[in-house]
Every structure is written in C-alpha cells, then in structure tokens.
Design a protein around this motif. Structure first.
Motif, PDB file in Angstrom:
ATOM      1  N   MET A  14       0.836  -1.211   0.000  1.00  0.00           N
ATOM      2  CA  MET A  14       0.000   0.000   0.000  1.00  0.00           C
ATOM      3  C   MET A  14       0.869   1.259   0.000  1.00  0.00           C
ATOM      4  SD  MET A  14      -3.047  -1.153   2.541  1.00  0.00           S
ATOM      5  CE  MET A  14      -4.077   0.264   2.219  1.00  0.00           C
ATOM      6  N   ILE A  15       1.940   1.244   0.766  1.00  0.00           N
ATOM      7  CA  ILE A  15       2.843   2.398   0.796  1.00  0.00           C
ATOM      8  C   ILE A  15       3.476   2.591  -0.581  1.00  0.00           C
ATOM      9  CG2 ILE A  15       5.042   3.240   1.741  1.00  0.00           C
ATOM     10  CD1 ILE A  15       4.112   2.002   4.463  1.00  0.00           C
ATOM     11  N   ARG A  16       3.925   1.500  -1.194  1.00  0.00           N
ATOM     12  CA  ARG A  16       4.508   1.602  -2.544  1.00  0.00           C
ATOM     13  C   ARG A  16       3.486   2.134  -3.549  1.00  0.00           C
ATOM     14  NH1 ARG A  16       6.946  -3.540  -0.938  1.00  0.00           N
ATOM     15  NH2 ARG A  16       9.185  -3.198  -0.669  1.00  0.00           N
ATOM     16  N   PHE A  17       2.240   1.685  -3.449  1.00  0.00           N
ATOM     17  CA  PHE A  17       1.190   2.163  -4.343  1.00  0.00           C
ATOM     18  C   PHE A  17       0.992   3.673  -4.170  1.00  0.00           C
ATOM     19  CE2 PHE A  17      -3.164   3.427  -5.179  1.00  0.00           C
ATOM     20  CZ  PHE A  17      -3.287   3.075  -6.517  1.00  0.00           C
ATOM     21  N   SER A  20       3.762   5.491  -5.895  1.00  0.00           N
ATOM     22  CA  SER A  20       3.586   5.462  -7.354  1.00  0.00           C
ATOM     23  C   SER A  20       2.505   6.439  -7.802  1.00  0.00           C
ATOM     24  CB  SER A  20       3.219   4.056  -7.827  1.00  0.00           C
ATOM     25  OG  SER A  20       4.261   3.167  -7.555  1.00  0.00           O
ATOM     26  N   HIS A  21       1.408   6.483  -7.062  1.00  0.00           N
ATOM     27  CA  HIS A  21       0.299   7.382  -7.400  1.00  0.00           C
ATOM     28  C   HIS A  21       0.766   8.835  -7.426  1.00  0.00           C
ATOM     29  CE1 HIS A  21      -3.175   9.931  -6.085  1.00  0.00           C
ATOM     30  NE2 HIS A  21      -3.683   9.384  -7.172  1.00  0.00           N
ATOM     31  N   VAL A  22       1.535   9.249  -6.424  1.00  0.00           N
ATOM     32  CA  VAL A  22       2.019  10.629  -6.365  1.00  0.00           C
ATOM     33  C   VAL A  22       2.989  10.903  -7.515  1.00  0.00           C
ATOM     34  CG1 VAL A  22       3.422  12.246  -5.010  1.00  0.00           C
ATOM     35  CG2 VAL A  22       1.577  10.974  -3.919  1.00  0.00           C
ATOM     36  N   MET A  23       3.868   9.962  -7.808  1.00  0.00           N
ATOM     37  CA  MET A  23       4.833  10.155  -8.897  1.00  0.00           C
ATOM     38  C   MET A  23       4.138  10.270 -10.254  1.00  0.00           C
ATOM     39  SD  MET A  23       7.666  10.444  -7.494  1.00  0.00           S
ATOM     40  CE  MET A  23       8.336  10.127  -5.900  1.00  0.00           C
ATOM     41  N   VAL A  24       3.164   9.409 -10.509  1.00  0.00           N
ATOM     42  CA  VAL A  24       2.426   9.460 -11.778  1.00  0.00           C
ATOM     43  C   VAL A  24       1.703  10.796 -11.907  1.00  0.00           C
ATOM     44  CG1 VAL A  24       0.432   8.485 -12.999  1.00  0.00           C
ATOM     45  CG2 VAL A  24       2.196   6.972 -12.084  1.00  0.00           C
ATOM     46  N   THR A  25       1.095  11.245 -10.834  1.00  0.00           N
ATOM     47  CA  THR A  25       0.383  12.530 -10.861  1.00  0.00           C
ATOM     48  C   THR A  25       1.366  13.672 -11.106  1.00  0.00           C
ATOM     49  OG1 THR A  25      -1.245  11.620  -9.322  1.00  0.00           O
ATOM     50  CG2 THR A  25      -1.234  14.015  -9.605  1.00  0.00           C
ATOM     51  N   CYS A  46      -1.066  17.024  -2.915  1.00  0.00           N
ATOM     52  CA  CYS A  46      -1.038  17.461  -1.517  1.00  0.00           C
ATOM     53  C   CYS A  46      -1.963  16.619  -0.648  1.00  0.00           C
ATOM     54  CB  CYS A  46      -1.402  18.943  -1.418  1.00  0.00           C
ATOM     55  SG  CYS A  46      -0.151  20.054  -2.116  1.00  0.00           S
ATOM     56  N   ASP A  47      -3.189  16.376  -1.126  1.00  0.00           N
ATOM     57  CA  ASP A  47      -4.127  15.550  -0.361  1.00  0.00           C
ATOM     58  C   ASP A  47      -3.568  14.146  -0.155  1.00  0.00           C
ATOM     59  OD1 ASP A  47      -5.935  17.649  -0.259  1.00  0.00           O
ATOM     60  OD2 ASP A  47      -7.264  16.836  -1.815  1.00  0.00           O
ATOM     61  N   ALA A  48      -3.059  13.550  -1.233  1.00  0.00           N
ATOM     62  CA  ALA A  48      -2.534  12.178  -1.160  1.00  0.00           C
ATOM     63  C   ALA A  48      -1.354  12.100  -0.196  1.00  0.00           C
ATOM     64  CB  ALA A  48      -2.124  11.690  -2.547  1.00  0.00           C
ATOM     65  N   VAL A  49      -0.450  13.077  -0.258  1.00  0.00           N
ATOM     66  CA  VAL A  49       0.738  13.065   0.601  1.00  0.00           C
ATOM     67  C   VAL A  49       0.356  13.277   2.060  1.00  0.00           C
ATOM     68  CG1 VAL A  49       2.878  14.313   1.131  1.00  0.00           C
ATOM     69  CG2 VAL A  49       2.346  13.690  -1.235  1.00  0.00           C
ATOM     70  N   GLU A  50      -0.589  14.171   2.325  1.00  0.00           N
ATOM     71  CA  GLU A  50      -1.005  14.408   3.713  1.00  0.00           C
ATOM     72  C   GLU A  50      -1.636  13.153   4.325  1.00  0.00           C
ATOM     73  OE1 GLU A  50      -1.863  19.164   4.018  1.00  0.00           O
ATOM     74  OE2 GLU A  50      -3.423  17.912   3.120  1.00  0.00           O
ATOM     75  N   ILE A  51      -2.502  12.492   3.581  1.00  0.00           N
ATOM     76  CA  ILE A  51      -3.133  11.266   4.078  1.00  0.00           C
ATOM     77  C   ILE A  51      -2.075  10.183   4.267  1.00  0.00           C
ATOM     78  CG2 ILE A  51      -4.705   9.381   3.452  1.00  0.00           C
ATOM     79  CD1 ILE A  51      -6.497  11.613   2.154  1.00  0.00           C
ATOM     80  N   HIS A  52      -1.207  10.034   3.280  1.00  0.00           N
ATOM     81  CA  HIS A  52      -0.144   9.031   3.344  1.00  0.00           C
ATOM     82  C   HIS A  52       0.753   9.263   4.569  1.00  0.00           C
ATOM     83  CE1 HIS A  52       2.910   6.266   1.752  1.00  0.00           C
ATOM     84  NE2 HIS A  52       3.798   7.182   2.087  1.00  0.00           N
ATOM     85  N   ALA A  53       1.170  10.496   4.786  1.00  0.00           N
ATOM     86  CA  ALA A  53       2.040  10.810   5.924  1.00  0.00           C
ATOM     87  C   ALA A  53       1.346  10.488   7.247  1.00  0.00           C
ATOM     88  CB  ALA A  53       2.454  12.281   5.886  1.00  0.00           C
TER      89      ALA A  53
END
Length: 150
Positions: A14-17, A20-25, A46-53
C-alpha cells in the motif's frame, strides 16, 4: 485474522502504491500545463501526501520503531514529513499562475522523491524481513480502515 486482513494488500504494498500514485500525478504537471490543471494536480498530490504521511505516522512508523528504532531512516522520517507539510502549506497558499508555484511543486517533489527512495530501499524491505505476511496484511487492513476515516 479478520476477513479484511486476509483480503487486504500488505502495508508495504500500500505504501509503494501511494508512492507510485504521487509520482504518476506529478509527471502530469509541466511548465506548460494550464493553471487550472496545475492547481488540480497540486491539490491531488497534496491531499494524497497528507493522508499518506498521517497513515505512516500513526500505523507504520510506530511498528517499525518497535522493531528497529535506531534505524536512521525511521529517525529522520518524521522531520522529513514536517518539511513536506510546510511545503504543502506554502504551495496551497500560492496561486497556480504565480511563478513560484512551479518552483514550490518541484521542491515538494524533490523532497518526496528523496523520502520515497529511503523508504523503498531501507524501511519497506526491512519491514518485509522482520514482519510476517499475516502481520503485514493486518497492518494493511488497519491502514485501509484509517484511510477511509481520513
């Protein structure tokens, strides 16, 4: 083990996914992209990184600290998350038409790429060596439940 744990991807997958999602975006963001699209891409990142962190800080890092607390990557990760969050705040406060927006986005992605490299070459393989597949899946299910709350 719960049914969700049996069906869930492992926390490391899940972390790897997420990475990848942030890099593709980010790769969709270019200097010639329309400002409305730049703003939308920046918000998505920003939303994806905040949730991920948040998920890493609440679920993954505490487990890894318990297993390998003196690992330098674990020690510096919360500080890196703080730097990334400051850049996100600055990026969100900057209009996409402002010349600084592109620079802030590139600074953010540089920090994220460095952080991702550390996690994917050190922390994730270490977690996969130290934790059973069942435990990785349980943590993945926990991450899934918390992600839905966020």
């Amino acid at each position: 083990m719960s049914a969700l744990s049996k069906l869930s991807p492992s926390i490391t997958d899940m972390i790897r996914f997420d990475h990848s999602h942030v890099m593709v975006t980010f790769h969709q963001y270019t200097g010639t992209t329309r400002t409305s699209v730049k703003k939308a891409l920046a918000e998505t990142i920003c939303d994806a990184v905040e949730i991920h962190a948040t998920l890493e800080e609440e679920i993954f890092y505490p487990v890894m600290r318990g297993l390998a607390g003196n690992e330098p990557v674990i020690e510096k990760s919360p500080h890196e998350h703080t730097e990334i969050k400051h850049l996100i705040t600055e990026l969100r406060a900057t209009d996409a038409a402002d010349f600084r927006h592109d620079g802030l986005m590139h600074d953010l992605m540089r920090k994220i790429m460095h952080h991702v490299a550390d996690e994917e070459t050190v922390l994730l393989p270490e977690a996969e060596r130290m934790l059973s597949k069942d435990r990785l899946n349980e943590l993945g299910a926990q991450m899934t439940r918390r992600r839905l709350e966020l």
